[in-house]
Every structure is written in structure tokens, then in C-alpha cells.
Write a protein that holds these residues in place. Structure first.
Motif, PDB file in Angstrom:
ATOM      1  N   ALA A 238     -71.261  90.274  98.674  1.00 28.07           N
ATOM      2  CA  ALA A 238     -70.497  89.094  98.916  1.00 28.07           C
ATOM      3  C   ALA A 238     -71.376  87.913  98.663  1.00 28.07           C
ATOM      4  O   ALA A 238     -72.581  87.977  99.002  1.00 28.07           O
ATOM      5  CB  ALA A 238     -69.795  89.116 100.178  1.00 28.07           C
ATOM      6  N   ILE A 239     -71.085  87.006  97.884  1.00 24.30           N
ATOM      7  CA  ILE A 239     -71.624  85.797  97.711  1.00 24.30           C
ATOM      8  C   ILE A 239     -70.950  84.467  98.542  1.00 24.30           C
ATOM      9  O   ILE A 239     -70.008  84.167  98.155  1.00 24.30           O
ATOM     10  CB  ILE A 239     -72.016  85.450  96.489  1.00 24.30           C
ATOM     11  N   LEU A 240     -71.451  84.032  99.621  1.00 19.84           N
ATOM     12  CA  LEU A 240     -70.988  83.119 100.512  1.00 19.84           C
ATOM     13  C   LEU A 240     -71.416  81.613 100.272  1.00 19.84           C
ATOM     14  O   LEU A 240     -72.399  81.291 100.742  1.00 19.84           O
ATOM     15  CB  LEU A 240     -71.345  83.439 101.990  1.00 19.84           C
ATOM     16  N   LEU A 241     -70.457  81.201  99.310  1.00 18.28           N
ATOM     17  CA  LEU A 241     -70.781  79.722  98.915  1.00 18.28           C
ATOM     18  C   LEU A 241     -70.041  78.619  99.910  1.00 18.28           C
ATOM     19  O   LEU A 241     -70.244  77.390  99.423  1.00 18.28           O
ATOM     20  CB  LEU A 241     -70.319  79.767  97.241  1.00 18.28           C
ATOM     21  N   ARG A 242     -69.179  79.378 100.515  1.00 16.25           N
ATOM     22  CA  ARG A 242     -68.107  78.656 101.415  1.00 16.25           C
ATOM     23  C   ARG A 242     -69.058  78.201 102.499  1.00 16.25           C
ATOM     24  O   ARG A 242     -69.250  79.088 103.501  1.00 16.25           O
ATOM     25  CB  ARG A 242     -67.072  79.161 101.678  1.00 16.25           C
ATOM     26  N   THR A 243     -69.461  77.054 102.846  1.00 15.91           N
ATOM     27  CA  THR A 243     -70.207  76.447 104.093  1.00 15.91           C
ATOM     28  C   THR A 243     -69.166  76.798 105.463  1.00 15.91           C
ATOM     29  O   THR A 243     -67.981  76.192 105.101  1.00 15.91           O
ATOM     30  CB  THR A 243     -70.687  75.155 104.026  1.00 15.91           C
ATOM     31  N   THR A 244     -69.698  77.063 106.439  1.00 23.42           N
ATOM     32  CA  THR A 244     -69.061  77.401 107.642  1.00 23.42           C
ATOM     33  C   THR A 244     -69.788  77.187 108.788  1.00 23.42           C
ATOM     34  O   THR A 244     -70.892  77.612 108.826  1.00 23.42           O
ATOM     35  CB  THR A 244     -68.147  78.354 107.406  1.00 23.42           C
ATOM     36  N   VAL A 245     -69.104  76.639 109.926  1.00 25.64           N
ATOM     37  CA  VAL A 245     -69.654  76.654 111.170  1.00 25.64           C
ATOM     38  C   VAL A 245     -69.049  77.452 112.223  1.00 25.64           C
ATOM     39  O   VAL A 245     -69.484  77.709 113.532  1.00 25.64           O
ATOM     40  CB  VAL A 245     -69.746  75.227 111.801  1.00 25.64           C
ATOM     41  N   SER A 246     -68.187  78.271 111.554  1.00 24.45           N
ATOM     42  CA  SER A 246     -67.417  79.343 112.437  1.00 24.45           C
ATOM     43  C   SER A 246     -67.958  80.667 112.384  1.00 24.45           C
ATOM     44  O   SER A 246     -67.985  81.167 111.298  1.00 24.45           O
ATOM     45  CB  SER A 246     -66.015  79.126 112.102  1.00 24.45           C
ATOM     46  N   PRO A 247     -68.506  81.105 113.509  1.00 22.41           N
ATOM     47  CA  PRO A 247     -68.909  82.707 113.231  1.00 22.41           C
ATOM     48  C   PRO A 247     -67.883  83.548 112.961  1.00 22.41           C
ATOM     49  O   PRO A 247     -68.193  84.540 112.401  1.00 22.41           O
ATOM     50  CB  PRO A 247     -69.670  82.766 114.776  1.00 22.41           C
ATOM     51  N   ILE A 248     -66.582  83.052 113.327  1.00 23.62           N
ATOM     52  CA  ILE A 248     -65.598  84.205 113.038  1.00 23.62           C
ATOM     53  C   ILE A 248     -65.515  84.469 111.518  1.00 23.62           C
ATOM     54  O   ILE A 248     -65.658  85.751 111.105  1.00 23.62           O
ATOM     55  CB  ILE A 248     -64.241  83.657 113.567  1.00 23.62           C
ATOM     56  N   ILE A 249     -65.308  83.368 110.619  1.00 26.25           N
ATOM     57  CA  ILE A 249     -65.606  83.359 109.311  1.00 26.25           C
ATOM     58  C   ILE A 249     -66.766  84.006 108.749  1.00 26.25           C
ATOM     59  O   ILE A 249     -66.393  84.799 107.789  1.00 26.25           O
ATOM     60  CB  ILE A 249     -65.246  81.993 108.520  1.00 26.25           C
ATOM     61  N   TYR A 250     -67.624  83.804 109.208  1.00 26.41           N
ATOM     62  CA  TYR A 250     -68.898  84.245 108.670  1.00 26.41           C
ATOM     63  C   TYR A 250     -69.117  85.782 108.927  1.00 26.41           C
ATOM     64  O   TYR A 250     -69.295  86.494 107.975  1.00 26.41           O
ATOM     65  CB  TYR A 250     -70.064  83.685 109.526  1.00 26.41           C
ATOM     66  N   TYR A 251     -68.824  86.260 110.213  1.00 24.83           N
ATOM     67  CA  TYR A 251     -68.568  87.702 110.209  1.00 24.83           C
ATOM     68  C   TYR A 251     -67.567  88.396 109.325  1.00 24.83           C
ATOM     69  O   TYR A 251     -67.799  89.645 108.932  1.00 24.83           O
ATOM     70  CB  TYR A 251     -68.465  87.990 111.754  1.00 24.83           C
ATOM     71  N   GLN A 252     -66.488  87.679 109.439  1.00 24.56           N
ATOM     72  CA  GLN A 252     -65.396  88.288 108.719  1.00 24.56           C
ATOM     73  C   GLN A 252     -65.779  88.348 107.261  1.00 24.56           C
ATOM     74  O   GLN A 252     -65.482  89.426 106.493  1.00 24.56           O
ATOM     75  CB  GLN A 252     -64.211  87.630 108.858  1.00 24.56           C
ATOM     76  N   GLN A 253     -66.450  87.357 106.581  1.00 21.62           N
ATOM     77  CA  GLN A 253     -66.952  87.553 105.263  1.00 21.62           C
ATOM     78  C   GLN A 253     -67.753  88.466 104.989  1.00 21.62           C
ATOM     79  O   GLN A 253     -67.670  89.336 103.866  1.00 21.62           O
ATOM     80  CB  GLN A 253     -67.162  85.865 104.514  1.00 21.62           C
ATOM     81  N   ILE A 254     -68.865  88.750 105.663  1.00 19.58           N
ATOM     82  CA  ILE A 254     -69.754  89.690 105.447  1.00 19.58           C
ATOM     83  C   ILE A 254     -69.180  91.323 105.686  1.00 19.58           C
ATOM     84  O   ILE A 254     -69.685  92.102 105.183  1.00 19.58           O
ATOM     85  CB  ILE A 254     -71.168  89.583 106.210  1.00 19.58           C
ATOM     86  N   GLY A 255     -68.135  91.186 106.391  1.00 20.41           N
ATOM     87  CA  GLY A 255     -67.420  92.274 106.744  1.00 20.41           C
ATOM     88  C   GLY A 255     -66.790  93.074 105.672  1.00 20.41           C
ATOM     89  O   GLY A 255     -66.253  94.192 105.699  1.00 20.41           O
ATOM     90  N   ARG A 256     -66.540  92.125 104.740  1.00 25.60           N
ATOM     91  CA  ARG A 256     -65.930  92.707 103.295  1.00 25.60           C
ATOM     92  C   ARG A 256     -66.838  93.796 102.499  1.00 25.60           C
ATOM     93  O   ARG A 256     -66.358  94.262 102.050  1.00 25.60           O
ATOM     94  CB  ARG A 256     -65.462  91.596 102.373  1.00 25.60           C
ATOM     95  N   VAL A 257     -67.986  93.656 102.920  1.00 26.38           N
ATOM     96  CA  VAL A 257     -68.943  94.640 102.177  1.00 26.38           C
ATOM     97  C   VAL A 257     -69.015  95.793 103.136  1.00 26.38           C
ATOM     98  O   VAL A 257     -69.954  95.813 104.088  1.00 26.38           O
ATOM     99  CB  VAL A 257     -70.533  93.837 101.879  1.00 26.38           C
TER     100      VAL A 257
END
Length: 257
Positions: A238-257
């Protein structure tokens, strides 16, 4: 969906007559608008059993609200954090590589900060010279294509999800990401797909992405979708180009891999 539930009238909710209520990704139940629909449903059926599921039940940006406490009085079937699951080898350890791709934007922010500071003109001049030198040094360093080439040596034709901020950002970055992969010489051909809420071909392109078993590099650009609840077995990164301050979104996004 939680969104549809928030717009349902009382009589519509009464017609549901559930024997069991399941809240998937139950941290969503704490959202301001969606939470009203959830509460209406619970008030209408106070005696119906309720089950919830979430890998990230805490809403960090709302003073650490724990939805497992609010919805289920702390009754947890399993209490294991994502980090613990990785340490215990229940989930694979992701290989996370951080890189700066917004160099010009960051340099502009620094110079603006210097201009607005209360420093003397001489001090500002010195600071700007340091920023200029830093930019020169960063420009000499290896860019994103070099990073892709280094870490994707064994993945010549992988599948990747690229998370973007909005449509403008997606359109801007699509060309850039394709250029990164071409410069890195990762794969001979690149197939691109997009999915976001108002894109009428989104579902079609998502299905095409899932079924694309070609030897091309396959890139799926996503806006506020696929963050959670979707598990594809053959995603290479996953390539995370969307900035976020939410750990939930961050963890969920890396969870796609």
C-alpha cells in the motif's frame, strides 16, 4: 450501512425487527451523524443482543473514546492490539518505508515560517540559506523510484493500493506514481484503476482490479474506500499518500496488506 441508518425514520427502523444486531467496524458508531442512527436502533430494540467487531475500537481524536466500553460495557471476546498480534506472529510484520515526496511544498512551508518569524533580517537570511542547502542535499539523495526498485526487487508485477486525499490529489498523483514505477523499472506494463464514492465506474474497476491476474503492475487508487473491511489476498503493498493524524485510519490502511 451506518450512513443509511442515520437517515431512517422511526417507523422504518421499527420494521426491521432484528433478532440480532451486528455492528461491523463498530468504532464507526461513535461518529457524530452515524451515531444518532445507531442510538435510535438501540433505543428501539433494548432487549436484542448486540455484537460488534473492530480491530481499532478506540477513537483517538475524541479523547480516546473506547467504543467497546460505550456499546458493550467492556465485554470483550478478545482483547489483543494490532501490535500484539504482529509480535505474536498472528499477523505478518509489515515492511514500512517512509519517504518524503512533497519536498517543494515542505520547503515553501519552512520559508513562509521564516518570513513570518520575529527573527532579525540577518537571521532570516541565514535560516533561508540553511533551507536552500538542505534542499540541495535532499535533491541529491535517492528519490521514490530508487526506493521502489530497492524494496520491490522480488515483486516485478505486484498489486498495490494507493490511498489519496481527494479527487484532485488522486488525479495529480496518478501520473506521478506511474512515473515512479516506470523510472524504477518495476514491471514492463502498468494497469491503473480507481475507486471512490462518486465514481460511477468505481465498482467495475475494483472488480477488474481484483480479477487482474496479468503480469503487469496493477495500481488501485482509492479515496476514503478500502480503508477497512476489505481483505484481498494478493496485495503486495500500500502507498499511503493520504496524510492523517488518526491512528485508526493509519492502522486500517496498512492492514490492507
Amino acid at each position: 450501512t451506518y450512513s443509511a441508518l442515520s437517515f431512517m425514520k422511526d417507523e422504518e427502523i421499527e420494521k426491521l425487527n432484528p433478532s440480532l444486531i451486528v455492528f461491523d467496524e463498530c468504532h464507526r458508531c461513535g461518529a457524530a451523524q452515524w451515531g444518532t442512527g445507531v442510538q435510535k436502533l438501540l433505543n428501539c430494540y433494548p432487549n436484542v443482543k448486540v455484537l460488534g467487531a473492530s480491530a481499532t475500537p478506540i477513537r483517538y481524536l475524541e479523547s480516546g473514546r473506547d467504543m467497546s466500553d460505550e456499546l458493550f460495557d467492556g465485554h470483550l471476546a478478545v482483547n489483543m492490539t494490532l501490535a500484539e498480534a504482529i509480535v505474536d506472529h498472528i499477523l505478518p510484520m509489515p515492511k514500512y518505508i517512509s519517504a518524503l515526496y512533497t519536498l517543494d511544498e515542505e520547503i515553501k512551508k519552512l520559508n513562509d515560517k521564516i518570513n513570518k518569524s520575529s527573527n532579525s533580517d540577518e537571521s532570516k537570511k541565514e535560516l533561508k540559506a540553511q533551507v536552500k542547502l538542505m534542499k540541495q542535499n535532499l535533491n541529491k539523495s535517492h528519490g521514490i523510484p530508487a526506493i521502489l526498485k530497492k524494496y520491490l526487487t522480488e515483486t516485478k508485477n505486484g498489486k498495490f493500493i494507493i490511498f489519496c486525499k481527494n479527487i484532485e490529489h488522486l488525479n495529480e498523483m496518478k501520473e506521478t506514481v506511474i512515473k515512479w514505477f516506470n523510472q524504477a523499472k518495476v514491471g514492463k506494463c502498468i494497469n491503473t484503476y480507481s475507486i471512490y464514492s462518486n465514481y460511477e465506474n468505481g465498482k467495475t474497476e475494483f472488480e477488474e482490479f481484483k480479477n487482474d491476474n496479468s503480469e503487469s503492475v496493477r495500481l488501485l487508487f482509492s479515496i476514503e474506500m478500502l480503508n477497512e473491511g476489505v481483505h484481498l489476498s494478493d496485495i503486495n503493498g500500500a502507498i499511503l499518500l493520504r496524510t492523517t493524524v488518526s491512528p485508526i485510519i493509519y492502522y486500517q490502511q496498512i492492514g490492507r496488506v
